[in-house]
Design an enzyme around this catalytic site. Structure first.
Site, PDB file in Angstrom:
ATOM      1  N   ARG A  36       0.675  -1.670   0.349  1.00 20.16           N
ATOM      2  CA  ARG A  36      -0.008  -0.014  -0.029  1.00 20.16           C
ATOM      3  C   ARG A  36       1.188   0.859  -0.175  1.00 20.16           C
ATOM      4  O   ARG A  36       0.655   2.069  -1.103  1.00 20.16           O
ATOM      5  CB  ARG A  36      -0.592  -0.165   1.144  1.00 20.16           C
ATOM      6  CG  ARG A  36      -2.284   1.223   1.543  1.00 20.16           C
ATOM      7  CD  ARG A  36      -3.265   0.622   2.136  1.00 20.16           C
ATOM      8  NE  ARG A  36      -4.083   1.476   2.078  1.00 20.16           N
ATOM      9  CZ  ARG A  36      -4.938   2.417   2.551  1.00 20.16           C
ATOM     10  NH1 ARG A  36      -4.051   3.037   3.889  1.00 20.16           N
ATOM     11  NH2 ARG A  36      -5.722   3.425   2.352  1.00 20.16           N
TER      12      ARG A  36
ATOM     13  N   HIS B 237       0.854   3.953  -2.494  1.00 14.45           N
ATOM     14  CA  HIS B 237       0.378   5.392  -2.662  1.00 14.45           C
ATOM     15  C   HIS B 237       1.227   6.381  -2.861  1.00 14.45           C
ATOM     16  O   HIS B 237       0.871   7.623  -2.883  1.00 14.45           O
ATOM     17  CB  HIS B 237      -0.060   5.301  -1.235  1.00 14.45           C
ATOM     18  CG  HIS B 237      -1.758   5.451  -1.024  1.00 14.45           C
ATOM     19  ND1 HIS B 237      -2.812   5.769   0.416  1.00 14.45           N
ATOM     20  CD2 HIS B 237      -2.411   3.936  -1.432  1.00 14.45           C
ATOM     21  CE1 HIS B 237      -3.377   5.210   0.342  1.00 14.45           C
ATOM     22  NE2 HIS B 237      -3.903   4.864  -0.736  1.00 14.45           N
TER      23      HIS B 237
ATOM     24  N   HIS C 220      -5.623  -6.351  -4.097  1.00 10.03           N
ATOM     25  CA  HIS C 220      -7.258  -5.949  -2.398  1.00 10.03           C
ATOM     26  C   HIS C 220      -7.095  -7.553  -1.753  1.00 10.03           C
ATOM     27  O   HIS C 220      -8.045  -8.124  -0.844  1.00 10.03           O
ATOM     28  CB  HIS C 220      -8.447  -5.797  -2.415  1.00 10.03           C
ATOM     29  CG  HIS C 220      -8.885  -3.841  -2.139  1.00 10.03           C
ATOM     30  ND1 HIS C 220      -9.026  -3.192  -3.078  1.00 10.03           N
ATOM     31  CD2 HIS C 220      -7.630  -3.178  -2.103  1.00 10.03           C
ATOM     32  CE1 HIS C 220      -8.640  -1.737  -3.034  1.00 10.03           C
ATOM     33  NE2 HIS C 220      -7.750  -2.055  -1.885  1.00 10.03           N
TER      34      HIS C 220
ATOM     35  N   TRP D 242     -10.225  -9.092   2.810  1.00 10.46           N
ATOM     36  CA  TRP D 242     -11.245  -9.059   1.388  1.00 10.46           C
ATOM     37  C   TRP D 242     -10.841 -10.628   1.881  1.00 10.46           C
ATOM     38  O   TRP D 242     -12.141 -11.297   0.317  1.00 10.46           O
ATOM     39  CB  TRP D 242     -10.924  -8.565   0.322  1.00 10.46           C
ATOM     40  CG  TRP D 242     -10.471  -7.010   0.341  1.00 10.46           C
ATOM     41  CD1 TRP D 242     -11.603  -5.811  -0.491  1.00 10.46           C
ATOM     42  CD2 TRP D 242      -9.587  -6.380   1.035  1.00 10.46           C
ATOM     43  NE1 TRP D 242     -11.747  -5.758  -0.283  1.00 10.46           N
ATOM     44  CE2 TRP D 242     -10.820  -4.197   0.501  1.00 10.46           C
ATOM     45  CE3 TRP D 242      -8.824  -6.390   1.462  1.00 10.46           C
ATOM     46  CZ2 TRP D 242      -9.534  -3.764   0.706  1.00 10.46           C
ATOM     47  CZ3 TRP D 242      -7.751  -4.923   2.216  1.00 10.46           C
ATOM     48  CH2 TRP D 242      -8.432  -3.542   1.439  1.00 10.46           C
TER      49      TRP D 242
ATOM     50  N   ASP E  84     -15.028  -1.761  -4.360  1.00  8.77           N
ATOM     51  CA  ASP E  84     -14.690  -2.698  -4.292  1.00  8.77           C
ATOM     52  C   ASP E  84     -16.038  -3.049  -5.477  1.00  8.77           C
ATOM     53  O   ASP E  84     -16.226  -4.329  -6.880  1.00  8.77           O
ATOM     54  CB  ASP E  84     -14.479  -3.669  -3.767  1.00  8.77           C
ATOM     55  CG  ASP E  84     -13.053  -3.802  -2.803  1.00  8.77           C
ATOM     56  OD1 ASP E  84     -11.918  -3.226  -3.087  1.00  8.77           O
ATOM     57  OD2 ASP E  84     -13.230  -3.150  -1.986  1.00  8.77           O
TER      58      ASP E  84
END
Ligand code: DDH
Length: 287
Positions: A34, A38, A163, A179, A228
């Site tokens: 992540r 980002h 994810h 998830w 999602d």
């Protein structure tokens, strides 16, 4: 200290810190992925600003963006690696950590090149907030955000397959849960579950709205973000959700290509692979 440019030595140290038995599901990998995403996903193709050069998250103006909440855990974790290899830039270290974390989680090999530089101050990151996606929104928003980075519908869906890894934290994004059942193993499970389970709207005690599925047998609660679910409800996205759910090889191939592209956003290289848009005074290390 490793010799300048010894990225293999850095990779080895990143690998060594992935296993974190006390943290989340036992791995620092997801939060490192992540961080890499980002740090790159601020790119704007129209103004050619943002992207993985600079490591702007070291400064409050970008690091304090609510979208980046929690990523200080990833940055702090990497500090000993930076200390052991002071020649590497943060911009290279963060993207390299994402690549290593994905590969170690069983994902495809991701092409990566060094040479990024770090900003020397925050003067170039004034307009950066609000460039990362908002999980409460739908497909129009996803297209606005990801077309701005230069991605198409297929690439948006492939990227979303990340994810499979990690989870949402109430104290970071407000959303809660994972998830898939095994969130430290890279796979196409996210797409399978997204398209086959019956997801129900859930409102958390905080008022945050997400989607949930309770597996009665294992009593496991899984989640999906509104963003999602938007992939399923959209004619341009949904066929790719199905394809990636049915074909792991295809997903791995497309994910490797699009994640490598993500890491290169905002980077310009000459024919020798050297970065030509250096962002610090002295110029960064060129691999
Ligand atoms: Fe994501 N993501 N992401 N994501 N993401 C969160 C966690 C993780 C969105 C929102 C959230 C990508 C795309 C999107 C990872 C990788 C990638 C969380 C939870 C939210 C919210 C944060 C928290 O509470 O800790 C939205 C919206 C989008 C979108 O619009 C498509 C992409 C493209 C990637 C990528 O890596 C290519 C990973 C990994 C995590 C798990 C982090 C962790 O700490 O675990």
């Amino acid at each position: 200290m490793s010799p300048k440019g010894d990225f293999a030595a850095v990779r080895k140290d990143i690998k060594a810190l992935l296993n974190q038995p006390e943290y989340d599901d036992g791995s620092a990998g997801p939060v490192l992925v992540r961080l890499a995403w980002h740090s790159s996903g601020t790119y704007d193709i129209r103004t050619d600003t943002g992207g993985s050069n600079g490591a702007g998250m070291r400064y409050e103006i970008e690091g304090g963006d609510p979208a980046n909440a929690g990523l200080q855990h990833a940055r702090v974790l990497l500090e000993p690696v930076k200390a052991a290899h002071p020649w590497i830039t943060y911009a290279d270290l963060w993207t390299l950590a994402g690549k290593v974390a994905l590969e170690e989680a069983g994902g495809p090999e991701i092409a990566w090149q060094g040479g990024r530089t770090d900003y020397v101050d925050d003067s170039k990151i004034k307009e950066i907030r609000g460039r990362l996606p908002d999980a409460a929104q739908g497909s129009d928003h996803l297209r606005n955000i990801f077309y701005r980075m230069g991605f198409n519908d297929q690439e948006i869906v492939a990227l979303s397959g990340a994810h499979t890894l990690g989870r949402c934290h109430g104290d970071r994004s407000g959303f809660e849960g994972k998830w898939v059942n095994n969130p430290t193993r890279f796979s196409n499970q996210y797409f399978k579950l997204l398209s086959t389970l019956e997801w129900e709207p859930r409102t958390l005690a905080s008022g945050v709205k997400q989607f949930g599925y309770t597996d009665e047998d294992t009593e496991t609660e899984l989640m999906m973000l509104p963003s999602d679910m938007a992939l399923l409800a959209d004619k341009g996205f949904e066929p790719w959700v199905k394809k990636y759910g049915a074909d792991k090889e295809l997903f791995f191939k497309d994910f490797a290509a699009v994640f490598a592209k993500l890491m290169e956003l905002g980077i310009k290289r000459n024919e020798r692979g050297e970065v030509t848009n250096l962002d610090n005074e002295k110029g960064g290390y060129i691999s």
